[in-house]
Design a protein around this motif. Structure first.
Motif, mmCIF file in Angstrom:
data_model
loop_
_atom_site.group_PDB
_atom_site.id
_atom_site.type_symbol
_atom_site.label_atom_id
_atom_site.label_comp_id
_atom_site.label_asym_id
_atom_site.label_seq_id
_atom_site.Cartn_x
_atom_site.Cartn_y
_atom_site.Cartn_z
ATOM 1 N N HIS A 66 0.839 -1.204 0.000
ATOM 2 C CA HIS A 66 0.000 0.000 0.000
ATOM 3 C C HIS A 66 0.876 1.256 0.000
ATOM 4 N N ILE A 67 2.114 1.126 0.474
ATOM 5 C CA ILE A 67 3.022 2.281 0.511
ATOM 6 C C ILE A 67 3.401 2.721 -0.898
ATOM 7 N N PRO A 68 3.992 1.842 -1.733
ATOM 8 C CA PRO A 68 4.288 2.292 -3.105
ATOM 9 C C PRO A 68 3.046 2.646 -3.904
ATOM 10 N N ALA A 69 1.915 1.996 -3.621
ATOM 11 C CA ALA A 69 0.682 2.356 -4.334
ATOM 12 C C ALA A 69 0.327 3.815 -4.087
ATOM 13 N N CYS A 70 0.555 4.272 -2.861
ATOM 14 C CA CYS A 70 0.309 5.674 -2.522
ATOM 15 C C CYS A 70 1.190 6.600 -3.359
ATOM 16 N N TYR A 71 2.465 6.289 -3.456
ATOM 17 C CA TYR A 71 3.380 7.174 -4.181
ATOM 18 C C TYR A 71 3.165 7.120 -5.688
ATOM 19 N N LEU A 72 2.715 5.977 -6.186
ATOM 20 C CA LEU A 72 2.337 5.906 -7.593
ATOM 21 C C LEU A 72 1.146 6.818 -7.858
ATOM 22 N N GLY A 73 0.181 6.840 -6.951
ATOM 23 C CA GLY A 73 -0.976 7.721 -7.117
ATOM 24 C C GLY A 73 -0.581 9.187 -7.122
ATOM 25 N N ILE A 74 0.325 9.567 -6.244
ATOM 26 C CA ILE A 74 0.803 10.959 -6.220
ATOM 27 C C ILE A 74 1.504 11.299 -7.532
ATOM 28 N N ALA A 75 2.311 10.363 -8.036
ATOM 29 C CA ALA A 75 3.006 10.587 -9.306
ATOM 30 C C ALA A 75 2.015 10.776 -10.444
ATOM 31 N N LYS A 76 0.932 10.015 -10.432
ATOM 32 C CA LYS A 76 -0.087 10.178 -11.482
ATOM 33 C C LYS A 76 -0.784 11.529 -11.374
ATOM 34 N N ALA A 77 -0.981 11.992 -10.145
ATOM 35 C CA ALA A 77 -1.560 13.322 -9.973
ATOM 36 C C ALA A 77 -0.645 14.384 -10.574
ATOM 37 N N ALA A 78 0.663 14.210 -10.387
ATOM 38 C CA ALA A 78 1.632 15.151 -10.974
ATOM 39 C C ALA A 78 1.581 15.085 -12.489
ATOM 40 N N LYS A 79 1.481 13.895 -13.030
ATOM 41 C CA LYS A 79 1.372 13.744 -14.488
ATOM 42 C C LYS A 79 0.133 14.463 -15.021
ATOM 43 N N ASN A 80 -1.005 14.226 -14.384
ATOM 44 C CA ASN A 80 -2.246 14.849 -14.830
ATOM 45 C C ASN A 80 -2.138 16.367 -14.811
ATOM 46 N N TYR A 81 -1.535 16.890 -13.743
ATOM 47 C CA TYR A 81 -1.431 18.343 -13.623
ATOM 48 C C TYR A 81 -0.528 18.926 -14.706
ATOM 49 N N CYS A 82 0.634 18.328 -14.918
ATOM 50 C CA CYS A 82 1.583 18.933 -15.867
ATOM 51 C C CYS A 82 1.064 18.851 -17.296
ATOM 52 N N ILE A 83 0.336 17.788 -17.629
ATOM 53 C CA ILE A 83 -0.222 17.695 -18.982
ATOM 54 C C ILE A 83 -1.296 18.749 -19.190
ATOM 55 N N GLN A 84 -2.174 18.916 -18.201
ATOM 56 C CA GLN A 84 -3.209 19.945 -18.323
ATOM 57 C C GLN A 84 -2.581 21.328 -18.423
ATOM 58 N N PHE A 85 -1.543 21.573 -17.624
ATOM 59 C CA PHE A 85 -0.832 22.850 -17.687
ATOM 60 C C PHE A 85 -0.231 23.063 -19.068
ATOM 61 N N ALA A 86 0.397 22.035 -19.605
ATOM 62 C CA ALA A 86 1.059 22.159 -20.912
ATOM 63 C C ALA A 86 0.055 22.396 -22.037
ATOM 64 N N LYS A 87 -1.150 21.878 -21.885
ATOM 65 C CA LYS A 87 -2.193 22.102 -22.900
ATOM 66 C C LYS A 87 -2.681 23.550 -22.888
ATOM 67 N N GLU A 88 -2.640 24.170 -21.700
ATOM 68 C CA GLU A 88 -3.232 25.504 -21.550
ATOM 69 C C GLU A 88 -2.216 26.633 -21.605
ATOM 70 N N TYR A 89 -0.963 26.356 -21.277
ATOM 71 C CA TYR A 89 0.024 27.431 -21.169
ATOM 72 C C TYR A 89 0.578 27.784 -22.544
ATOM 73 N N SER A 90 0.404 29.043 -22.912
ATOM 74 C CA SER A 90 0.843 29.519 -24.231
ATOM 75 C C SER A 90 1.554 30.856 -24.073
ATOM 76 N N PRO A 91 2.869 30.837 -23.810
ATOM 77 C CA PRO A 91 3.614 32.095 -23.683
ATOM 78 C C PRO A 91 3.681 32.824 -25.021
ATOM 79 N N SER A 92 3.874 34.118 -24.980
ATOM 80 C CA SER A 92 3.867 34.933 -26.199
ATOM 81 C C SER A 92 5.024 34.611 -27.134
ATOM 82 N N SER A 93 6.032 33.898 -26.620
ATOM 83 C CA SER A 93 7.216 33.601 -27.433
ATOM 84 C C SER A 93 6.993 32.478 -28.438
ATOM 85 N N ILE A 94 5.857 31.758 -28.321
ATOM 86 C CA ILE A 94 5.586 30.664 -29.248
ATOM 87 C C ILE A 94 4.137 30.734 -29.717
ATOM 88 N N LYS A 95 3.867 30.013 -30.819
ATOM 89 C CA LYS A 95 2.499 29.863 -31.278
ATOM 90 C C LYS A 95 1.936 28.562 -30.703
#
Length: 384
Positions: A239-268
């Protein structure tokens, strides 16, 4: 809505998903305050989740290790502290049912209380001896008195202490070489909690100190003598590594959503189209796939094995914990590199994920002990 009314892991995961979303909404405040997620634990109790690992003969579902890890991982996607805290209760009940070493009347009583919402955890670590996995003799002492025992001592890292109803306390038996586990109900006179938990990781686990001052329990509550057969492999600790795998997936979900939405003026377009960002996302997914297959294949192996086969699984169980925990740290780091300096904002969940996954390095078994065990395992296999 009850977990106990469902019969498959898929059905129970459907119940857990919205609950995990609720937990994620509360996680930041609990972390900032260093408080305890009382609402989350109440939900898990009220939906019957905390009784899922109770044996069937006592009215529980006796779910498999595989299912437990799937559900625990889902909780951790929402809030790692809640997952790790409740994971100890869930795993201990599973372990007690599997090992079947307690006096039946005592275990039956405990199971009946758990079905009503009671929670349990072990209390083994001490200020001077450190983790019990290192083999130190407890300074907590149990002295025989009449038809019972008097126990004195202090235990650290008593996770979920604000809401526990029972403590399994390791203690040295006065005047002997024996070490035993004692079941101590929370209302027992002399039991108190000192709020010492000030970790920067998993701040919501409520892992305070348990104080035992002239605590008296009946002889039946000397539930297990330790050290007679040596420590057996324990699948429930996954149950210990299962917990840390879940946290890692939360990080994955967040960074992908951020990358989809973040559009700095330096790029199209958004940064998710950039090759270096795609590279990191690909590396994250690669690591998640590795950890998922390793964790869940070993859980299924445990579920399908007999007692003798399980007794030989110590090296692989340790390897799973070490692999998943270290991979989770790498995954969160990659997610933070995608998000950049914004990930260090106190309002950003990535900095919490990063602090939380680091705690995995200090949960049993430790990496150095696992490496030594794997070395011995490899040598013994070669000699065969």
């Amino acid at each position: 809505m009850s977990f106990l009314e469902k019969n498959t892991v898929e059905e129970r995961l459907e119940i857990m998903s919205p609950l995990a979303n609720q937990f994620s909404l509360r996680a930041h405040q609990v972390d900032i305050e260093g408080s305890f997620p009382f609402a989350n634990i109440d939900v898990l109790k009220n939906t019957g989740y905390t009784a899922l690992t109770v044996p069937k003969k006592y009215g529980g579902k006796e779910i498999s290790l595989y299912e437990l890890l799937r559900l625990q991982e889902k909780i951790a996607v929402g809030d790692g502290a809640t997952a790790l805290a409740i994971g100890w209760h869930m795993g201990i009940m599973m372990n007690l049912g599997e090992k079947n070493k307690w006096k039946e009347s005592v275990f039956k009583m405990l199971c009946e209380d758990v079905k009503k919402g009671a929670l349990i955890n072990g209390a083994a670590t001490e200020p001077s001896t450190g983790s019990p996995t290192r083999g130190g003799r407890p300074e907590t002492v149990a002295e025989k008195q009449g038809d019972g025992w008097m126990i004195n001592g202090r235990k650290t890292f008593t996770t979920m202490s604000p809401v526990l109803d029972y403590f399994i306390v390791s203690a040295a038996v006065k005047g002997t070489d024996q070490i035993g586990n004692f079941l101590i109900p929370r209302p027992t006179e002399g039991v108190s909690i000192e709020e010492t938990w000030d970790s920067i990781a998993l701040r919501g686990t409520g892992s305070h100190d348990l104080i035992l001052k002239n605590v008296r329990v009946h002889n039946d509550f000397f539930v297990e003598q330790l050290g007679l057969e040596g420590k057996k492999p324990s699948g429930w600790l996954l149950h210990i590594p299962a917990c840390y795998l879940g946290i890692a997936k939360a990080a994955k979900n967040y960074c992908i959503q951020f990358a989809k939405e973040y559009s700095p003026s330096s790029i199209k377009g958004a940064i998710i189209e950039l090759p270096n960002v795609l590279q990191k996302i690909g590396e994250i997914e690669w690591r998640i796939m590795q950890t998922e297959y390793f964790l869940y294949s070993v859980a299924k192996q445990w579920d399908s094995s007999n007692v003798q086969e399980r007794n030989h699984m110590g090296p692989v169980l340790g390897a799973v914990k070490m692999t998943v925990t270290n991979s989770a740290i790498e995954i969160v780091d990659l997610a933070m590199r995608i998000v950049g300096a914004k990930s260090l904002s106190i309002k950003n969940p990535l900095q919490r994920y990063y602090r939380d996954v680091r705690a995995g390095l200090h949960n049993p078994p430790m990496d150095d002990m696992t490496i030594q065990l794997l070395a011995k395992y490899a040598i013994d296999k070669t000699e065969e």
